[in-house]
Design a protein around this motif. Structure first.
Motif, PDB file in Angstrom:
ATOM      1  N   GLY B  39       0.875  -1.211   0.036  1.00  0.00           N
ATOM      2  CA  GLY B  39       0.056   0.147   0.046  1.00  0.00           C
ATOM      3  C   GLY B  39       0.872   1.234  -0.118  1.00  0.00           C
ATOM      4  O   GLY B  39       2.191   1.191   0.322  1.00  0.00           O
ATOM      5  N   LEU B  40       0.377   2.189  -0.174  1.00  0.00           N
ATOM      6  CA  LEU B  40       1.019   3.809  -0.428  1.00  0.00           C
ATOM      7  C   LEU B  40       1.390   4.122   0.754  1.00  0.00           C
ATOM      8  O   LEU B  40       0.889   3.491   1.908  1.00  0.00           O
ATOM      9  CB  LEU B  40       0.279   4.802  -1.013  1.00  0.00           C
ATOM     10  N   LYS B 224      -5.574   0.573   1.591  1.00  0.00           N
ATOM     11  CA  LYS B 224      -5.701   1.817   0.815  1.00  0.00           C
ATOM     12  C   LYS B 224      -6.666   2.574   1.759  1.00  0.00           C
ATOM     13  O   LYS B 224      -7.771   2.207   2.051  1.00  0.00           O
ATOM     14  CB  LYS B 224      -6.329   1.779  -0.535  1.00  0.00           C
ATOM     15  N   GLY B 225      -5.951   3.619   2.216  1.00  0.00           N
ATOM     16  CA  GLY B 225      -6.696   4.620   2.966  1.00  0.00           C
ATOM     17  C   GLY B 225      -7.325   3.718   4.349  1.00  0.00           C
ATOM     18  O   GLY B 225      -8.492   4.132   4.762  1.00  0.00           O
ATOM     19  N   ASN B 233      -3.201 -14.078  -3.889  1.00  0.00           N
ATOM     20  CA  ASN B 233      -1.810 -14.578  -4.325  1.00  0.00           C
ATOM     21  C   ASN B 233      -1.121 -13.555  -4.761  1.00  0.00           C
ATOM     22  O   ASN B 233      -1.758 -12.713  -5.666  1.00  0.00           O
ATOM     23  CB  ASN B 233      -2.068 -15.703  -5.525  1.00  0.00           C
ATOM     24  N   PRO B 234       0.171 -13.373  -4.651  1.00  0.00           N
ATOM     25  CA  PRO B 234       1.055 -12.236  -5.227  1.00  0.00           C
ATOM     26  C   PRO B 234       0.853 -12.018  -6.622  1.00  0.00           C
ATOM     27  O   PRO B 234       1.062 -10.950  -7.222  1.00  0.00           O
ATOM     28  CB  PRO B 234       2.495 -12.540  -4.697  1.00  0.00           C
ATOM     29  N   HIS B 235       0.821 -13.231  -7.548  1.00  0.00           N
ATOM     30  CA  HIS B 235       0.947 -13.108  -8.776  1.00  0.00           C
ATOM     31  C   HIS B 235      -0.364 -12.830  -9.505  1.00  0.00           C
ATOM     32  O   HIS B 235      -0.514 -12.607 -10.399  1.00  0.00           O
ATOM     33  CB  HIS B 235       1.428 -14.649  -9.098  1.00  0.00           C
ATOM     34  N   ASP B 236      -1.410 -12.673  -8.461  1.00  0.00           N
ATOM     35  CA  ASP B 236      -2.824 -12.146  -9.289  1.00  0.00           C
ATOM     36  C   ASP B 236      -2.592 -10.644  -9.257  1.00  0.00           C
ATOM     37  O   ASP B 236      -3.708 -10.309  -9.642  1.00  0.00           O
ATOM     38  CB  ASP B 236      -3.639 -12.954  -8.282  1.00  0.00           C
ATOM     39  N   ILE B 237      -1.821 -10.041  -8.757  1.00  0.00           N
ATOM     40  CA  ILE B 237      -1.814  -8.464  -8.854  1.00  0.00           C
ATOM     41  C   ILE B 237      -1.350  -8.270 -10.289  1.00  0.00           C
ATOM     42  O   ILE B 237      -0.133  -8.185 -10.572  1.00  0.00           O
ATOM     43  CB  ILE B 237      -0.798  -7.979  -7.816  1.00  0.00           C
ATOM     44  N   ASP B 238      -2.377  -7.661 -11.259  1.00  0.00           N
ATOM     45  CA  ASP B 238      -1.971  -7.612 -12.621  1.00  0.00           C
ATOM     46  C   ASP B 238      -2.068  -5.800 -12.681  1.00  0.00           C
ATOM     47  O   ASP B 238      -2.123  -5.191 -11.669  1.00  0.00           O
ATOM     48  CB  ASP B 238      -2.687  -8.128 -13.476  1.00  0.00           C
ATOM     49  N   GLU B 239      -1.655  -5.587 -13.805  1.00  0.00           N
ATOM     50  CA  GLU B 239      -1.748  -3.816 -14.118  1.00  0.00           C
ATOM     51  C   GLU B 239      -3.014  -3.293 -13.449  1.00  0.00           C
ATOM     52  O   GLU B 239      -2.857  -2.336 -12.836  1.00  0.00           O
ATOM     53  CB  GLU B 239      -1.937  -3.858 -15.537  1.00  0.00           C
ATOM     54  N   ALA B 240      -4.366  -3.883 -13.530  1.00  0.00           N
ATOM     55  CA  ALA B 240      -5.561  -3.278 -13.039  1.00  0.00           C
ATOM     56  C   ALA B 240      -5.263  -2.989 -11.714  1.00  0.00           C
ATOM     57  O   ALA B 240      -5.680  -2.153 -10.982  1.00  0.00           O
ATOM     58  CB  ALA B 240      -6.810  -4.023 -13.721  1.00  0.00           C
ATOM     59  N   GLY B 247      -2.950   3.950  -7.372  1.00  0.00           N
ATOM     60  CA  GLY B 247      -3.472   4.910  -8.030  1.00  0.00           C
ATOM     61  C   GLY B 247      -3.176   4.858  -9.715  1.00  0.00           C
ATOM     62  O   GLY B 247      -2.214   4.084  -9.863  1.00  0.00           O
ATOM     63  N   GLU B 248      -4.052   5.780 -10.462  1.00  0.00           N
ATOM     64  CA  GLU B 248      -3.957   5.805 -11.699  1.00  0.00           C
ATOM     65  C   GLU B 248      -2.507   6.147 -12.134  1.00  0.00           C
ATOM     66  O   GLU B 248      -1.983   5.719 -13.535  1.00  0.00           O
ATOM     67  CB  GLU B 248      -4.695   6.610 -12.315  1.00  0.00           C
ATOM     68  N   ASP B 249      -2.060   7.004 -11.832  1.00  0.00           N
ATOM     69  CA  ASP B 249      -0.788   7.458 -12.269  1.00  0.00           C
ATOM     70  C   ASP B 249       0.790   6.677 -11.819  1.00  0.00           C
ATOM     71  O   ASP B 249       1.826   7.115 -12.046  1.00  0.00           O
ATOM     72  CB  ASP B 249      -0.272   9.042 -11.556  1.00  0.00           C
TER      73      ASP B 249
END
Lengths: 339, 256
Positions: B39-40, B224-225, B233-240, B247-249
Motif C-alpha cells: 500500500g502507499l 488503501k486509506g 496470491n501475489p501473482h494475481d496482482i496485475d496492471e489493473a 493510483g492511476e498515475d
C-alpha cells in the motif's frame, strides 16, 4: 486597522491607563523636578499616588475616546491624521522619558568617572593590581584548591539526584499516564523555581543556615547545579531517537528495562559532557560565592579587599583568571575527547 | 490448511489528531505463512503492524492471538504476549553505541528479572543462544563490534538475531529493506524466508517493491486509506490491481 474586536479595544485601554499613569509620574517627578528644577520631588505618599493615578486614568479615557491614544496605536486602532500623530508623539515621549529616568535613577556621572583625582585613584588601584604580591601565593593557592574541591563536591553530590530528576522531568517518558504526568509537572515547577534563584542568594541562605564557610558554598552550588543540570538532562532525553525504545518495548521488556537499555545508552555521553561543563561553571561561580561567605578563594579576596591591600587582591584575581582559563580549556578538551 | 494464529475483527485506529488510519479491518493470518502488506505511504501498514503487538492501542475491534483475545491485555500479560512476537524496523532501531552481542541479548529482556538485566548479568545459556542467533544471520564473527560500525544490511541482520532471542511465533517486519540497496535487500529477505521455512515462524512484512512481494510472499494484502482492498496470491496482482492499489498515475519500479 488590524481588528476592532472588543477584546483588543479593551487591551488597548489597559495599555492607555498604564501609559497615562507612567507619563504622569515620570514627567512630573523625574523630568520636571529632577531634570528641569534640579530638586527632590515630594515623597510619594498614598494621596499623591492617587493624584497621579487619577490624572493618568483621566488622560487615558480622554485620549482613548478620541481614538488618539498610544494603546490604540499599538493595536492599530487610531484614526489617521492628527489623532494618529498625537498617539505617535505620546509613544516617543514615553520612550525618551524612560531613557532619561534610567539615567537619573542610575546616578550616571561622567565627572565621577573621569575627574582628575578619581582617575588618579583608579590608576593607583590598577597599578597595585598589576603588581601582584607573591608572598601570599601559598595561602591563595590553598584557598583556590578549596574552591576547586568544593565545586567538585557540589557537582558530584548533585549528580545522582539530577540523574533521577532528569528522567522525571522528560516529557516523552512521563506523558504516558496521568500519575507520571503529575510527577513531571511537580518536578518541573520545583526545578524551575530553584533555578530562578541565583547561586549567590542560595549562598546567603545557606551561610545563615549552616554558618559561613565552604560547606555553605558547596550547598549553594549543589542546589543550583541540580536545578540547571536537570533541565539539560531532560532536554537531552526528550531529543533521543525513539526507535530503540520502540524496539525494546516490542521484545516484551518492562518500562524500567526500556529506559535502561534504550534510553540510557543514548544519553550517557551527553550527560557526562554536561556534567564536566557544569563543574567548570561551578569553579567560576565558587569564586563569586566566596564573596558572601561561601569559603575558598572568594573569601580570601573579600578579606584583602576589606583591608585595602590591592597588591594581594591583584594576585588573587590573577590566580582566579588562570584557573578559570585552565578549567575552561581542560573541560573543552575532555568533552571533545568523549564525543 | 493450517490454523489462524491471528484474527483481526473490525480493527479500528483513529489517532488523536483525527487521522483514521485503520477502518473496520477484518483479516485472518495463518500460522506459518509469509504475509506481505502493501500500500502507499500513509495507507495504514505501519499502524496495522504496531496494533498487532499493541505498540499502538487500537481504537476499536479486537485481536485474537491463537484464539485468545489480546486486545485489552495490560502489564505483565501484555509483555508476555509481546515476547511471542518479534519485530524489525526500517531504521533497524539498534542501540548504536553498544556491541552487536549486547543488542542481540536485549531481545531476551522479557525473560529476565529486571534487576538481573540492569546489572548486566546475562546467564551463560543466553549468551550462547545469542551467539547461535548471530550464526543464523551469518554474523557470528562480529559479536563485539559496535552496532553502528556495521553496514545497513548487517545492522538489519543483527535486528533479526535480536528478535530470534524471543523465539517468536510471529515476526513483524516494518519496511525491513526500505533503507537498503537492492542486493542487500534480497539478502535480508532471504534470511526472513529461511526463518519462515526452518522455524515455521509466521512473517508479516510491509513492503514497497512488488518484485520482492512476488518473490517472497505466500499471500498478499493491500491497504488503501486504512481499508483492505486486495487479498490473495501475489501473482494475481496485475496492471489493473496495481492501479487500484497505487493510483492511476503509478508506475511499477523493478528491484532485481
Amino acid at each position: 486597522m488590524a481588528s476592532t474586536s472588543p477584546r483588543s479595544v479593551f487591551q488597548a485601554f489597559v495599555l492607555d491607563v498604564f501609559f497615562g499613569v507612567y507619563l504622569a509620574i515620570t514627567l512630573h517627578r523625574i523630568i520636571w523636578h529632577r531634570v528641569l528644577l534640579n530638586s527632590e520631588p515630594n515623597e510619594l505618599t498614598m494621596p499623591l499616588a492617587i493624584v497621579y493615578g487619577s490624572i493618568g486614568v483621566v488622560l487615558a479615557i480622554l485620549l482613548h475616546a478620541m481614538k488618539a491614544s498610544p494603546g490604540r496605536k499599538i493595536f492599530g486602532l487610531t484614526i489617521p491624521g492628527w489623532r494618529d500623530a498625537l498617539a505617535v508623539h505620546m509613544l516617543w515621549i514615553a520612550g525618551v522619558a524612560t531613557v532619561v529616568t534610567s539615567w537619573v535613577v542610575t546616578k550616571v556621572s561622567l565627572i565621577d568617572l573621569f575627574s582628575g583625582d578619581r582617575l588618579q585613584r583608579a590608576g593607583q588601584l590598577f597599578g597595585s593590581l598589576f603588581t601582584p604580591e607573591f608572598s601570599i601565593a601559598g595561602q591563595a593557592a590553598s584557598a583556590m584548591v578549596e574552591t576547586i574541591y568544593l565545586s567538585l563536591m557540589a557537582t558530584l553530590l548533585a549528580l545522582p539526584i539530577t540523574f533521577v530528576l532528569g528522567f522525571l522531568s522528560a516529557r516523552n517518558l512521563m506523558k504516558q499516564n496521568n500519575t507520571t504526568f503529575v510527577v513531571y509537572n511537580l518536578v518541573r515547577i520545583a526545578t524551575n523555581f530553584t533555578r530562578s534563584i541565583e547561586p549567590l542568594i542560595w549562598a546567603i541562605i545557606f551561610s545563615v543556615w549552616v554558618g559561613i564557610g565552604p560547606f555553605a558554598g558547596m550547598l549553594a552550588l549543589m542546589v543550583h547545579t541540580i536545578a540547571s543540570l536537570a533541565k539539560l538532562y531532560s532536554e537531552q532525553i526528550e531529543n533521543i531517537d525513539p526507535g530503540p525504545m520502540e524496539a525494546i518495548e516490542a521484545t516484551g521488556a518492562s518500562p524500567l528495562q526500556v529506559v535502561w537499555f534504550a534510553v540510557v545508552p543514548q544519553i550517557v555521553i551527553p550527560f557526562l559532557s554536561f556534567t564536566i561543563y557544569r563543574w567548570d561553571i561551578n569553579v567560576r561561580m565558587a569564586t563569586i560565592i566566596g564573596l558572601v561567605g561561601g569559603g575558598g578563594i572568594g573569601d580570601l579576596l573579600m578579606q584583602y579587599q576589606g583591608l585595602g591591600r590591592w597588591n594581594e587582591v591583584g594576585l588573587i584575581v590573577l590566580l582566579i583568571a588562570a584557573v578559570v582559563w585552565l578549567m575552561d580549556y581542560i573541560s573543552a578538551k575532555v568533552r571533545e575527547a568523549i564525543q | 490448511m493450517s490454523q489462524n494464529i491471528l484474527q483481526l475483527r473490525d480493527l479500528e485506529k483513529i489517532y488523536p489528531n483525527g487521522t483514521h488510519a485503520l477502518k473496520k479491518l477484518t483479516l485472518d493470518i495463518r500460522e506459518g505463512e509469509f504475509l506481505v502488506v502493501i500500500g502507499l505511504s500513509g495507507s495504514g501498514k505501519s499502524t496495522l503492524l504496531r496494533c498487532l503487538n499493541r505498540l499502538i492501542e487500537p481504537s476499536g475491534g479486537s485481536i485474537l492471538f491463537a484464539g485468545r483475545d489480546v486486545t485489552f491485555l495490560k502489564g505483565s500479560e501484555l509483555r508476555e504476549y509481546r515476547r511471542q512476537i518479534g519485530m524489525i524496523f526500517q531504521q533497524f532501531n539498534l542501540i548504536r553505541r553498544r556491541s552487536v552481542l549486547y543488542n542481540v541479548l536485549s531481545g531476551a529482556l522479557g525473560t529476565m528479572p529486571v534487576w538481573q538485566s540492569i546489572l548486566g548479568r546475562f546467564p551463560e545459556e543466553l549468551q550462547q543462544e545469542a551467539m547461535r542467533s548471530l550464526e543464523i544471520v551469518g554474523l557470528k564473527d562480529k559479536p563485539l563490534i559496535r552496532a553502528d560500525a556495521l553496514s545497513g544490511g548487517q545492522q538489519q541482520r543483527v535486528a533479526i538475531a535480536r528478535s530470534l532471542m524471543q523465539k517468536p511465533r510471529i515476526l513483524l517486519a516494518d519496511e525491513p529493506v526500505a533503507s537498503l540497496d537492492p542486493a542487500t535487500s534480497h539478502s535480508v529477505m532471504q534470511y526472513l524466508e529461511r526463518i519462515n521455512k526452518e522455524f515455521g515462524t509466521t512473517i508479516i512484512c510491509n513492503l514497497h517493491f512488488l518484485s520482492l512481494v512476488r518473490r517472497y510472499a505466500t499471500r498478499v494484502v493491500a491497504l488503501k486509506g486504512g481499508e483492505l482492498v486486495f487479498e490473495g496470491n501475489p501473482h494475481d496482482i496485475d496492471e489493473a490491481w496495481f492501479k487500484r492499489i497505487y493510483g492511476e498515475d503509478a508506475i511499477e519500479v523493478q528491484i532485481d
